[in-house]
Design a protein around this motif. Structure first.
Motif, mmCIF file in Angstrom:
data_model
loop_
_atom_site.group_PDB
_atom_site.id
_atom_site.type_symbol
_atom_site.label_atom_id
_atom_site.label_comp_id
_atom_site.label_asym_id
_atom_site.label_seq_id
_atom_site.Cartn_x
_atom_site.Cartn_y
_atom_site.Cartn_z
ATOM 1 N N SER A 139 0.839 -1.260 -0.015
ATOM 2 C CA SER A 139 0.170 0.036 0.039
ATOM 3 C C SER A 139 0.875 1.334 -0.034
ATOM 4 C CB SER A 139 -0.832 -0.106 1.245
ATOM 5 O OG SER A 139 -1.790 1.068 1.304
ATOM 6 N N GLY A 140 0.522 2.364 -0.792
ATOM 7 C CA GLY A 140 1.079 3.423 -0.825
ATOM 8 C C GLY A 140 2.464 3.606 -1.510
ATOM 9 N N GLY A 155 2.426 3.658 -4.916
ATOM 10 C CA GLY A 155 2.336 4.488 -6.035
ATOM 11 C C GLY A 155 1.592 3.818 -7.191
ATOM 12 N N LYS A 156 0.983 2.643 -7.035
ATOM 13 C CA LYS A 156 0.253 1.844 -7.998
ATOM 14 C C LYS A 156 -0.775 2.593 -8.717
ATOM 15 C CE LYS A 156 -1.106 -1.552 -5.371
ATOM 16 N NZ LYS A 156 -0.454 -0.964 -3.880
ATOM 17 N N SER A 157 -1.543 3.346 -7.566
ATOM 18 C CA SER A 157 -2.793 4.250 -8.371
ATOM 19 C C SER A 157 -2.187 5.472 -9.261
ATOM 20 C CB SER A 157 -3.672 4.677 -7.197
ATOM 21 O OG SER A 157 -4.282 3.596 -6.580
ATOM 22 N N THR A 158 -1.069 5.912 -8.693
ATOM 23 C CA THR A 158 -0.697 7.163 -9.286
ATOM 24 C C THR A 158 -0.032 6.655 -10.601
ATOM 25 O OG1 THR A 158 0.264 7.895 -6.854
ATOM 26 C CG2 THR A 158 1.193 9.015 -8.861
HETATM 27 N N1 ATP Z 1 -3.126 13.658 -4.704
HETATM 28 C C1 ATP Z 1 -2.039 13.494 -4.109
HETATM 29 N N2 ATP Z 1 -1.361 14.421 -3.319
HETATM 30 C C2 ATP Z 1 -0.425 14.131 -2.643
HETATM 31 N N3 ATP Z 1 0.058 12.901 -2.397
HETATM 32 C C3 ATP Z 1 -0.697 11.897 -3.061
HETATM 33 C C4 ATP Z 1 -1.804 12.249 -3.869
HETATM 34 N N4 ATP Z 1 -2.001 10.917 -4.518
HETATM 35 C C5 ATP Z 1 -1.110 9.973 -3.925
HETATM 36 N N5 ATP Z 1 -0.456 10.709 -3.123
HETATM 37 C C6 ATP Z 1 0.781 9.948 -2.242
HETATM 38 O O1 ATP Z 1 1.511 9.175 -3.214
HETATM 39 C C7 ATP Z 1 2.017 7.969 -2.732
HETATM 40 C C8 ATP Z 1 1.352 6.685 -3.597
HETATM 41 O O2 ATP Z 1 -0.031 6.575 -3.525
HETATM 42 P P1 ATP Z 1 -1.165 5.795 -4.390
HETATM 43 O O3 ATP Z 1 -2.384 5.987 -4.246
HETATM 44 O O4 ATP Z 1 -0.457 5.740 -5.559
HETATM 45 O O5 ATP Z 1 -0.598 4.364 -3.658
HETATM 46 P P2 ATP Z 1 -1.078 3.071 -3.983
HETATM 47 O O6 ATP Z 1 0.083 2.011 -4.439
HETATM 48 O O7 ATP Z 1 -2.414 2.843 -5.053
HETATM 49 O O8 ATP Z 1 -1.871 2.461 -2.466
HETATM 50 P P3 ATP Z 1 -3.082 1.559 -2.085
HETATM 51 O O9 ATP Z 1 -2.593 0.207 -2.323
HETATM 52 O O10 ATP Z 1 -3.127 1.807 -0.788
HETATM 53 O O11 ATP Z 1 -4.148 2.039 -3.138
HETATM 54 C C9 ATP Z 1 1.265 7.801 -1.107
HETATM 55 O O12 ATP Z 1 2.128 8.066 -0.234
HETATM 56 C C10 ATP Z 1 0.084 8.963 -1.056
HETATM 57 O O13 ATP Z 1 0.036 9.515 -0.098
#
Ligand code: ATP
Ligand code: MG
Lengths: 268, 264
Positions: B46-47, B49-52
């Motif tokens: 988690s976190g 950056g996958k969603s990003t």
């Molecule tokens: N719009 C935003 N503004 C500031 N920080 C962000 C934003 N979007 C994501 N982040 C940060 O970027 C990092 C990656 O976030 P992301 O949502 O891509 O993770 P993830 O791998 O999808 O996690 P999860 O499995 O929990 O969904 C995290 O630390 C998050 O806090």
């Protein structure tokens, strides 16, 4: 097991009452109200001149419509509310939706519009009378001012609450900005807008009465002020009842409109 | 330029402004490719950056570094060539299932007749034939997610992006949906990039797994599930029994655990 209260008790903590019980309770409270009124009048406990008996008030209400052409006053009042409200909606709906969709538009108009909400609309009456004279215009203007700023703000807030995922879904389907606003944001927020209109219409009635009492020779409010001059308390009370009935009628109409226009909100 | 790649991520980084002159490095120097008509799974804690990353591919975020190429083209902002399915329900509640599925085609000017046919095809594909005229509020969570998938597929994207699309579903529905995605991948020419943190789901779906490490999100390992021998598997229980499945699962668990320790 010890229950906090027996299941037969009348006062059950936060348990919904049956439809039958709520109808009976709602009816009973009004019955008590009128009973107290009738008894107080009959027993001479109240000054007949200041508080006429309910049967007299209802008799006068009928007489006003049947013999004294009161329906023209009522129609004037209704048309004032509807015209002013339609004008306010015509401005507030597009403006509110645009402000809720484009932060750049919000940044321009929100500081201006929200400041006006702190100015009580009736404080504009003297200046409106000077600007518009004594015709329909000052009344419509008062209703418009009284409603528009709240309506814009409400619609903007509801528009901002449209979920971001819906907007992003539309964008990834290839939607342009105008398609997103017209085909996604607008239909998504429309049910909430109708609720906001319903709330603000009640407010429009309040301003109507103020306008007609302060500065009008026609309409329900003006009739009540005329009645006051001749100490016709029954007519004043009849006016209050009519205003209440009209307000309730329009509220129910809006509720019906909501049910009719948004059948998809009903759970299967 | 790789002719076989539907999607190329090259040295992509993303930092977010988080106020007071500070910024947060969410993704750093990530590169990978998704071959045409393949299923690529993004996996990681988690976190990480996958969603990003997915949102940058969709055009909903702009990379701070590097570039992303779809079918040899750069892009600016979202577009119909990159359809996205979100974890949260995104059905348009005011439209019937059929109109939801037709939405993308309608705004892109597909003729009415063609729209009807394609919508019917994809509604059948996701098994919602009987519900074409129902409103989303009358459907279960899994069914609504199938509407979202049908809507995105019917719009004929080159790349289908899905961010934990089955995260909110119960286990059984989730298997069915995973099998459905394999079926869809076989029947259509869509390239898929799927984000998940469910190891089983990753192994079952992936032609290739991109494992990311966190803080900032970096590429840790690129894994091609060798035990599949280049074939997709149609049923979950079949996959679990195959030689090499549990080794891969153990390997991924080890990677996850390493990342977990990194956080402590
Ligand atoms: N719009 C935003 N503004 C500031 N920080 C962000 C934003 N979007 C994501 N982040 C940060 O970027 C990092 C990656 O976030 P992301 O949502 O891509 O993770 P993830 O791998 O999808 O996690 P999860 O499995 O929990 O969904 C995290 O630390 C998050 O806090
Ligand atoms: Mg995520």
């Amino acid at each position: 097991m010890a229950q906090p209260s027996s299941s037969k008790s009348f006062f059950r903590l936060r348990k919904p009452v049956s439809r039958r019980q709520s109808l009976i309770s709602g009816f009973a409270i009004w019955l008590v109200f009128f009973a107290v009124w009738i008894i107080a009048s009959a027993a001479g406990l109240v000054n007949e001149l200041l508080v006429p008996a309910p049967q007299q008030v209802f008799g006068t209400t009928y007489e006003l419509f049947a013999e004294r052409g009161f329906s023209s006053d009522v129609l004037i009042s209704i048309s004032r509310v509807l015209i002013a409200f339609a004008m306010a909606t015509a401005v507030a709906l597009p403006l509110g939706v645009l402000m809720g969709s484009f932060p750049a538009i919000e940044a321009i108009s929100a500081p201006f519009i929200s400041a006006w909400r702190y100015l009580p609309a009736p404080s504009f009456i003297p200046i409106l009378l000077m600007w518009f004279g004594t015709g329909e215009a000052p009344k419509l203007a008062l209703l418009f001012i009284g409603v528009i700023f709240f309506l814009v703000t409400l619609i903007m807030d509801h528009t901002k609450n449209v979920r971001e995922e819906l907007v992003e879904t539309a964008l990834t389907l290839g939607a342009s900005r105008s398609v997103v606003v017209l085909k996604v944001i607008l239909p998504a927020v429309l049910p909430d807008i109708v609720v906001a209109l319903r709330q603000m219409l009640a407010m429009a009635w309040t301003y109507l009465v103020i306008a007609e009492i302060v500065a009008s020779t026609t309409g329900i409010g003006a009739m009540m002020m005329r009645a006051r001059r001749f100490l016709n308390t029954d007519e004043i009370l009849a006016g209050i009842i009519i205003i209440g009935a009209l307000g309730m009628m329009f509220d129910l109409l809006f509720a019906a409109l909501h049910r009719w226009a948004f059948p998809y909100l009903r759970k299967a | 330029m790789d002719q076989n790649a539907a999607l190329e991520i090259r040295h992509v980084g993303k930092s977010f402004d988080i106020g007071r002159e500070q910024s947060l490095q969410a993704v750093s120097d990530v590169s990978f490719k998704a071959e045409k008509n393949s299923i690529c799974v993004l996996l990681g804690p988690s976190g990480c950056g996958k969603s990003t990353i997915l949102r940058m591919i969709a055009g909903l975020e702009t990379p701070s570094a590097g570039d992303i190429v779809i079918g040899g083209r750069n892009f600016d902002g979202p577009g119909r060539d990159r359809g996205m399915v979100f974890q949260a329900y995104t059905s348009f509640d005011w439209l019937t299932v059929r109109c939801n599925v037709e939405f993308g085609m309608k705004i892109n000017g597909v003729s009415r007749k063609h729209r009807r046919e394609r919508a019917a095809h994809f509604i059948d594909l996701v098994g919602l034939g009987k519900f074409a005229d129902a409103y989303p509020s009358q459907l279960s969570g899994g069914m609504r997610q199938r509407v979202a998938i049908a809507r995105t597929l019917a719009n004929d994207p080159e790349v289908l992006l899905m961010d934990e699309p089955f995260g909110a579903l119960d286990a059984e529905t989730r298997w069915l949906m995973q099998e459905l995605m394999v079926e869809v991948a076989d029947k259509t020419n869509t390239t898929m990039v799927i984000v998940t943190h469910d190891l089983e789901e990753a192994i079952f779906l992936a032609d290739k797994i991109i494992f990311l490490s966190s803080h900032p999100g970096r590429l840790k390992e690129e894994i091609v599930p060798a035990f599949k021998q280049g074939q997709r598997i149609g049923e979950k229980e079949q996959a679990v029994k195959m030689a090499g499945y549990s080794e891969l699962e153990a390997h991924l668990m080890r990677l996850m655990r390493e990342e977990g320790r990194g956080l402590e």
